[in-house]
Scaffold this active site. Structure first.
Site, PDB file in Angstrom:
ATOM      1  N   TYR A  60      32.103  28.507  24.053  1.00  0.00           N
ATOM      2  CA  TYR A  60      31.094  29.528  23.749  1.00  0.00           C
ATOM      3  C   TYR A  60      29.825  29.197  24.509  1.00  0.00           C
ATOM      4  CZ  TYR A  60      32.766  32.929  20.431  1.00  0.00           C
ATOM      5  OH  TYR A  60      33.394  33.988  19.863  1.00  0.00           O
ATOM      6  N   GLU A  62      26.885  31.742  24.927  1.00  0.00           N
ATOM      7  CA  GLU A  62      25.949  32.868  24.967  1.00  0.00           C
ATOM      8  C   GLU A  62      24.643  32.447  25.638  1.00  0.00           C
ATOM      9  OE1 GLU A  62      27.895  32.264  22.389  1.00  0.00           O
ATOM     10  OE2 GLU A  62      28.186  34.049  21.133  1.00  0.00           O
ATOM     11  N   ASP A 206      28.550  52.610  41.513  1.00  0.00           N
ATOM     12  CA  ASP A 206      29.703  51.954  40.891  1.00  0.00           C
ATOM     13  C   ASP A 206      30.700  51.719  42.020  1.00  0.00           C
ATOM     14  OD1 ASP A 206      32.032  51.200  39.687  1.00  0.00           O
ATOM     15  OD2 ASP A 206      31.930  52.680  38.074  1.00  0.00           O
ATOM     16  N   THR A 232      34.129  45.945  39.710  1.00  0.00           N
ATOM     17  CA  THR A 232      35.199  45.120  39.150  1.00  0.00           C
ATOM     18  C   THR A 232      35.546  44.053  40.189  1.00  0.00           C
ATOM     19  OG1 THR A 232      36.829  46.645  40.034  1.00  0.00           O
ATOM     20  CG2 THR A 232      36.241  46.921  37.720  1.00  0.00           C
ATOM     21  N   LYS A 235      40.173  44.473  42.142  1.00  0.00           N
ATOM     22  CA  LYS A 235      40.804  45.508  42.985  1.00  0.00           C
ATOM     23  C   LYS A 235      40.952  44.934  44.398  1.00  0.00           C
ATOM     24  CE  LYS A 235      39.538  49.401  40.019  1.00  0.00           C
ATOM     25  NZ  LYS A 235      38.560  48.999  39.007  1.00  0.00           N
ATOM     26  N   ARG A 241      40.737  39.766  36.638  1.00  0.00           N
ATOM     27  CA  ARG A 241      40.429  41.071  36.006  1.00  0.00           C
ATOM     28  C   ARG A 241      39.093  40.953  35.296  1.00  0.00           C
ATOM     29  NH1 ARG A 241      42.654  45.538  35.075  1.00  0.00           N
ATOM     30  NH2 ARG A 241      44.396  44.777  36.312  1.00  0.00           N
TER      31      ARG A 241
HETATM   32  N1  DSN Z   1      41.841  52.294  36.151  1.00  0.00           N
HETATM   33  C1  DSN Z   1      41.052  52.211  37.357  1.00  0.00           C
HETATM   34  C2  DSN Z   1      41.705  52.858  38.512  1.00  0.00           C
HETATM   35  O1  DSN Z   1      42.912  52.848  38.578  1.00  0.00           O
HETATM   36  O2  DSN Z   1      41.036  53.346  39.382  1.00  0.00           O
HETATM   37  C3  DSN Z   1      39.672  52.734  37.169  1.00  0.00           C
HETATM   38  O3  DSN Z   1      39.127  52.246  35.998  1.00  0.00           O
END
Ligand code: DSN
Length: 430
Positions: A60, A62, A206, A232, A235, A241
Site C-alpha cells: 500500500y 497512497e 486521449d 493507456t 495498446k 494493462r
Molecule cells: N476497449 C478499447 C478499444 O478496443 O479500443 C477502448 O477502451
C-alpha cells in the site's frame, strides 16, 4: 539460483491451482494459435510480465514518492520515481502521473481536475470513433457533465474540424477533447489547439490508442499542443494493462490531486514497475522500428482489404488501425466478427460513421496491427491476412466446422507457426 519470489512461479501455481493454471495455459495457446487483430491489444514482453507478477503487488502506497500515507515505501518509491522520470523523458512532458489503473481511470482524473458537475465538454461522438468515457449517456462522463459531440465529415470521413470550431464557439466548453477508439487518421492537434485557445478551453488529448506510435516517433506527438494527454499503456505501447497522464507544469498539482485522493486509493505498484520497464523498452531503437512497421503494416492491410471490396473508411489509415465498411460485400460487422473468429482470426465489429445498423450489429470491422507486428510479420503477411479475412468474412460461417472456417484456420496456423507470439523455449529453456 533464481529466487522465484522476484516474479511469477508458474510451477507452484500449477501444483496448487490447476484450474487457474489451466486457464493461463489455454489463453497462451489461444494467443499462439490464432491471428490477433484487435487494434487495442498487444503482447507485452516477459520483462513487463515479470514486474506485473511480483511482490510489489503487496504494497500500500497512497500518496506519491517521498509523500506517502504508509511506512515501508522506500522501495516502491524508487519504482514510481523511475517510471515518472522515464515517462516524462519519453514524451518530453513537464509532468507525468503513472498511477491511473486504466485509460478510463486516467480520464476520470482529467474530468476531476478540470470539470465541475454540469460543466461542458466537447468531444468526438462514440458512433463516429470516440470513446465511452467521452461523454456518452451510459458513462459517468455523460451523466455528470454536459457533453456536446462533434463527428466526421460525411465525404472525407475524417474529423470535421469546421464543426468542432462551430460547436466550440456556440457552447464555450471548458474542455475540448480529441482522440477516440476508432480513428484511423492522425489528428490535427494544431487546429484543435487554436480552437481551444479561441474559446479559452483546456485542450485534452486521449491518446490511448496511438500513444505507442508517438513513443516510437512514428506519428506527431500531441504533447507540445495539449494541456493534458491521457493514455493507456497496453495498446501499441506494449506495456502492462494500465494508464497514465502527462500534462504541462501548470496543471501538475491539479492532475496529481485528481488521481489521488480524488479518484483512486492505493496505487498498483507492480503495475507501475511494469510501466517503468515498458517506458525503457519504448526508448530503444528496436521499439522505434516496431512503431514504424506497425503503421506500414496497417497501411498495407487497409489497402489490401479495400481491393477486395472491404472498403477502408477515410480511404486508408495513418496509424495502427483501419475501420472497414462491409456494406459492399453484404455482410454485417457482427457476422464478420463471428465468421473470422471461427476461422482463427480475432477482430471486432465496429460502427462506421453514419452506420445504418445498431451498434451491436454494426456495418464495419476494425483491424489493427500491433500484435502481428510484434510477432515479426511484415507487408507480405498483411496481404495474406487480407485474403484470409476476405475469405472468412465473405465465404465463411460462424461454425468452426464449416469447410471455409477449417481451411482458413489451417492457413492461419501455418502463418502463426512461422511468426509465433511468445515463442516456446528452446532446449536450453531460453
Ligand atoms: N476497449 C478499447 C478499444 O478496443 O479500443 C477502448 O477502451
Amino acid at each position: 539460483m533464481t529466487d522465484t519470489f522476484y516474479g511469477s512461479d508458474f510451477r507452484a501455481l500449477e501444483a496448487f491451482d490447476p484450474d487457474i493454471a489451466g486457464v493461463l495455459l489455454s489463453e497462451l495457446d489461444r494467443l499462439r494459435g490464432g491471428l490477433q487483430l484487435i487494434a487495442s491489444e498487444n503482447f507485452s514482453s516477459p520483462e513487463v510480465l515479470t514486474a506485473l507478477g511480483s511482490t510489489l503487488s503487496n504494497k500500500y502506497a497512497e500518496g506519491y514518492p517521498g509523500r506517502r500515507y504508509y511506512g515501508g515505501c522506500s522501495e516502491v518509491d524508487k519504482a514510481e520515481q523511475i517510471a515518472i522520470d522515464r515517462c516524462r523523458q519519453l514524451f518530453g512532458a513537464d509532468h507525468a502521473n503513472v498511477q491511473p489503473h486504466s485509460g478510463a481511470s486516467a480520464n476520470q482524473a482529467v474530468y476531476g481536475a478540470f470539470l465541475k458537475p454540469g460543466e461542458t465538454l466537447l468531444a468526438m461522438s462514440l458512433p463516429h470513433g470516440g470513446h465511452l468515457t467521452h461523454g456518452t449517456k451510459v458513462s459517468f462522463s455523460g451523466k455528470w457533465f454536459t457533453a456536446v459531440h462533434y463527428g466526421v465529415d460525411r465525404e472525407t470521413e475524417n474529423i470535421d474540424y469546421d464543426q468542432v470550431e462551430k460547436l466550440a464557439r456556440e457552447h464555450r466548453p471548458k474542455i475540448i477533447l480529441a482522440g477516440g477508439s476508432a480513428i484511423p487518421r492522425t489528428i490535427d492537434f494544431a487546429r484543435f489547439r487554436a480552437i481551444a485557445d479561441e474559446v479559452g478551453a483546456i485542450f485534452w488529448v486521449d491518446a490511448a490508442h496511438f500513444i505507442g506510435l508517438v513513443a516510437g516517433g512514428a506519428i506527431e506527438s500531441p504533447v507540445p499542443y495539449a494541456d493534458v494527454v491521457s493514455f493507456t499503456t497496453h495498446k501499441v505501447l506494449r506495456g502492462p494493462r494500465s494508464g497514465a497522464i502527462v500534462c504541462t507544469a501548470e496543471h501538475a498539482t491539479a492532475i496529481d490531486k485528481a488521481v489521488f485522493p480524488m479518484m483512486q486509493g492505493g496505487p498498483q505498484m507492480h503495475s507501475i514497475a511494469a510501466k517503468a520497464v515498458n517506458f525503457k523498452e519504448c526508448a530503444t531503437a528496436e521499439y522505434r522500428d516496431y512503431a514504424r512497421r506497425v503503421v506500414a503494416n496497417a497501411a498495407v492491410l487497409a489497402t489490401e482489404l479495400g481491393t477486395r471490396g472491404i472498403r477502408p473508411t477515410t480511404g486508408g489509415t495513418d496509424t495502427h488501425l483501419s475501420l472497414h465498411d462491409l456494406q459492399g460485400v453484404g455482410v454485417t460487422g457482427a457476422d464478420a466478427e463471428s465468421r473470422a473468429d471461427a476461422a482463427g482470426i480475432t477482430l471486432n465489429k465496429n460502427a462506421i460513421p453514419f452506420d445504418p445498423q445498431k451498434p451491436n450489429v454494426a456495418s464495419g470491422i476494425r483491424v489493427g496491427t500491433p500484435c502481428v507486428t510484434t510477432q515479426g510479420m511484415g507487408e507480405d503477411e498483411m496481404r495474406t491476412i487480407a485474403e484470409l479475412i476476405h475469405r472468412a468474412v465473405t465465404k465463411g460461417d460462424a461454425d468452426p466446422e464449416h469447410p471455409v472456417s477449417r481451411e482458413v484456420r489451417a492457413t492461419v496456423s501455418d502463418l502463426v507457426a512461422r511468426f509465433p507470439a511468445y515463442a516456446r523455449p528452446d532446449a536450453n529453456g531460453r
